[in-house]
Enzyme design. Structure first.
Site, PDB file in Angstrom:
ATOM      1  N   ASP A  26       0.785  -1.239   0.000  1.00 59.68           N
ATOM      2  CA  ASP A  26       0.000   0.000   0.000  1.00 59.68           C
ATOM      3  C   ASP A  26       0.821   1.295   0.000  1.00 59.68           C
ATOM      4  OD1 ASP A  26      -1.904  -1.950   0.225  1.00 59.68           O
ATOM      5  OD2 ASP A  26      -2.758  -1.252   2.109  1.00 59.68           O
ATOM      6  N   GLU A  74      -4.632  -0.760  -1.391  1.00 58.21           N
ATOM      7  CA  GLU A  74      -5.948  -0.791  -0.746  1.00 58.21           C
ATOM      8  C   GLU A  74      -6.865   0.168  -1.502  1.00 58.21           C
ATOM      9  OE1 GLU A  74      -6.082   0.230   3.438  1.00 58.21           O
ATOM     10  OE2 GLU A  74      -8.272   0.260   3.447  1.00 58.21           O
ATOM     11  N   LYS A 131      -6.790  -4.867  -3.100  1.00 55.42           N
ATOM     12  CA  LYS A 131      -7.520  -5.442  -1.962  1.00 55.42           C
ATOM     13  C   LYS A 131      -8.474  -4.411  -1.394  1.00 55.42           C
ATOM     14  CE  LYS A 131      -3.662  -4.354   1.162  1.00 55.42           C
ATOM     15  NZ  LYS A 131      -4.255  -3.502   2.181  1.00 55.42           N
ATOM     16  N   LYS A 134      -7.746  -4.576   4.861  1.00 56.92           N
ATOM     17  CA  LYS A 134      -6.420  -4.216   5.380  1.00 56.92           C
ATOM     18  C   LYS A 134      -5.434  -5.360   5.132  1.00 56.92           C
ATOM     19  CE  LYS A 134      -8.246  -0.420   6.996  1.00 56.92           C
ATOM     20  NZ  LYS A 134      -8.188   0.767   6.112  1.00 56.92           N
ATOM     21  N   VAL A 159       3.123   0.344   4.241  1.00 54.96           N
ATOM     22  CA  VAL A 159       2.410   1.139   5.253  1.00 54.96           C
ATOM     23  C   VAL A 159       0.976   0.636   5.430  1.00 54.96           C
ATOM     24  CG1 VAL A 159       3.791   3.190   4.830  1.00 54.96           C
ATOM     25  CG2 VAL A 159       1.687   2.890   3.523  1.00 54.96           C
ATOM     26  N   THR A 160       0.417   0.910   6.617  1.00 58.25           N
ATOM     27  CA  THR A 160       1.085   1.347   7.817  1.00 58.25           C
ATOM     28  C   THR A 160       1.432   0.136   8.670  1.00 58.25           C
ATOM     29  OG1 THR A 160      -0.981   1.627   9.081  1.00 58.25           O
ATOM     30  CG2 THR A 160      -0.147   3.560   7.894  1.00 58.25           C
ATOM     31  N   CYS A 164      -2.195  -2.192   7.808  1.00 58.21           N
ATOM     32  CA  CYS A 164      -2.137  -3.155   6.690  1.00 58.21           C
ATOM     33  C   CYS A 164      -0.926  -4.073   6.747  1.00 58.21           C
ATOM     34  CB  CYS A 164      -2.231  -2.417   5.365  1.00 58.21           C
ATOM     35  SG  CYS A 164      -3.872  -1.701   5.134  1.00 58.21           S
ATOM     36  N   GLN A 204       7.847 -13.115  22.105  1.00 59.81           N
ATOM     37  CA  GLN A 204       7.504 -14.523  22.339  1.00 59.81           C
ATOM     38  C   GLN A 204       8.183 -15.448  21.326  1.00 59.81           C
ATOM     39  OE1 GLN A 204       3.260 -15.104  23.514  1.00 59.81           O
ATOM     40  NE2 GLN A 204       3.013 -13.015  22.753  1.00 59.81           N
TER      41      GLN A 204
HETATM   42  N1  TIU Z   1      -2.696   0.469   4.214  1.00 58.47           N
HETATM   43  C1  TIU Z   1      -3.151   0.740   5.444  1.00 58.47           C
HETATM   44  O1  TIU Z   1      -2.454   0.594   6.424  1.00 58.47           O
HETATM   45  N2  TIU Z   1      -4.436   1.282   5.524  1.00 58.47           N
HETATM   46  C2  TIU Z   1      -4.853   2.112   6.525  1.00 58.47           C
HETATM   47  O2  TIU Z   1      -5.999   2.531   6.551  1.00 58.47           O
HETATM   48  N3  TIU Z   1      -3.920   2.486   7.452  1.00 58.47           N
HETATM   49  C3  TIU Z   1      -4.074   3.351   8.465  1.00 58.47           C
HETATM   50  O3  TIU Z   1      -3.153   3.447   9.292  1.00 58.47           O
HETATM   51  N4  TIU Z   1      -5.151   4.098   8.559  1.00 58.47           N
END
Ligand code: TIU
Length: 230
Positions: A26, A74, A131, A134, A159-160, A164, A204
Site C-alpha cells: 500500500d 488498498e 484489496k 487491510k 504502510v502502515t 495493513c 515470544q
Molecule cells: N494500508 C493501510 O495501512 N491502511 C490504513 O488505513 N492504514 C491506516 O493506518 N489508517
C-alpha cells in the site's frame, strides 16, 4: 539450493532466495501524500516518508536478484460495492472513502490517490494485488500466487505498520509463511505504534515473524547469487 540467512530479531532467519518474495504494501498516494485517505483520517502523512528511500533500495536489490516482487493497493471499486458500509461510515469523515478529494475519489481504484507513489512504481510484469481490506490475503489471490511460485518467505515493506502491514503479516503467518518485516521500510502515523507494532512481531520467540532492516536484507540478498542461477 543453499539456504541463506538474514540477520533479524528474535534470531537470524534462514531463507531460500528462489522461495522468497518481496511484498510492498500500500505505498499509495492515498497514504503517503497530502490530500489522500491518510490525511482525511487526521494523520500527518509526512511521517511515512522515511520508509520510501529504504524501500527503493530493497526493491532495486530484489529486482536485481530476480526475486518475485508483489505490490498491494488498498482501494475500492468505483461503485463501492466491495466496501463494507461499516468501513464507509467509520470515522464520521467530512470527506471519506468514495468522496471527491484533491487526488480524485478517496481510496477508489483508478483515481490518482490510489496509485502507488512514483518512487516505487511497479515494473511491467510485477503483480499488483488490489484489496478492499487491510490484510492482503482477504478476498484476493495472493495466497494462490505465492503457492504457485513456491514462496515460503516474505520480505515485508509498506504502510502502515500497525494496520495493513500487521494485518497482512498475521494472515501470512497463519498460512505458514515466514515473514520478515524491515523496520525502516515500514511506516506509521503514530511513532508509538511503529515501535509497538514491530515489538509485537518479534515477541515470544517471533510469535508473528521476524524484524530486520533494509541494510541487513540487502546484504543477505546480495550474498545469494542470482535466483535464476540457483
Ligand atoms: N494500508 C493501510 O495501512 N491502511 C490504513 O488505513 N492504514 C491506516 O493506518 N489508517
Amino acid at each position: 539450493m543453499a539456504e541463506r540467512v538474514i540477520m533479524a530479531e528474535p534470531y537470524p532467519l534462514a531463507f531460500q532466495p528462489n522461495a522468497t518474495a518481496l511484498l510492498i504494501i500500500d505505498m499509495q498516494r492515498d497514504f503517503l501524500q497530502s490530500g489522500g485517505f491518510g490525511e482525511m483520517l487526521g494523520n500527518d502523512v509526512s511521517l511515512l516518508r522515511s520508509a520510501v528511500a529504504p524501500c527503493q533500495k530493497v526493491l532495486e536489490t530484489a529486482r536485481a536478484m530476480g526475486l518475485l516482487v508483489i505490490h498491494t493497493r488498498e482501494g475500492h471499486r468505483p461503485d463501492l460495492s466491495d466496501a463494507p458500509p461499516t468501513k464507509l461510515s467509520r470515522g464520521r469523515l467530512a470527506v471519506g472513502i468514495g468522496d471527491k478529494g484533491p487526488m480524485g475519489r478517496v481510496l477508489v481504484r483508478g483515481e490518482q490517490g490510489h496509485e502507488i507513489i512514483p518512487e516505487l512504481s511497479p515494473f511491467p510484469g510485477e503483480p499488483i494485488i488490489d484489496k478492499s481490506g487491510k490484510g492482503s490475503f482477504y478476498e484476493t489471490d495472493l495466497d494462490l500466487m505465492l503457492r504457485n511460485h513456491g514462496i515460503k518467505t516474505l520480505i515485508v515493506c509498506g504502510v502502515t505498520t500497525e494496520v495493513c502491514v500487521h494485518s497482512t503479516v498475521r494472515q501470512a503467518n497463519d498460512r505458514g509463511y515466514e515473514c520478515v518485516v524491515l523496520s525502516d521500510c515500514v511506516g506509521s502515523y503514530l511513532p508509538e505504534f511503529q515501535r509497538a507494532g514491530l515489538a509485537m512481531i518479534t515477541a515470544q520467540g517471533g510469535i508473528l515473524g521476524w524484524v530486520s532492516d533494509s541494510s541487513a536484507a540487502i546484504s543477505a540478498l546480495r550474498s545469494a547469487s542470482s535466483v535464476e542461477e540457483n
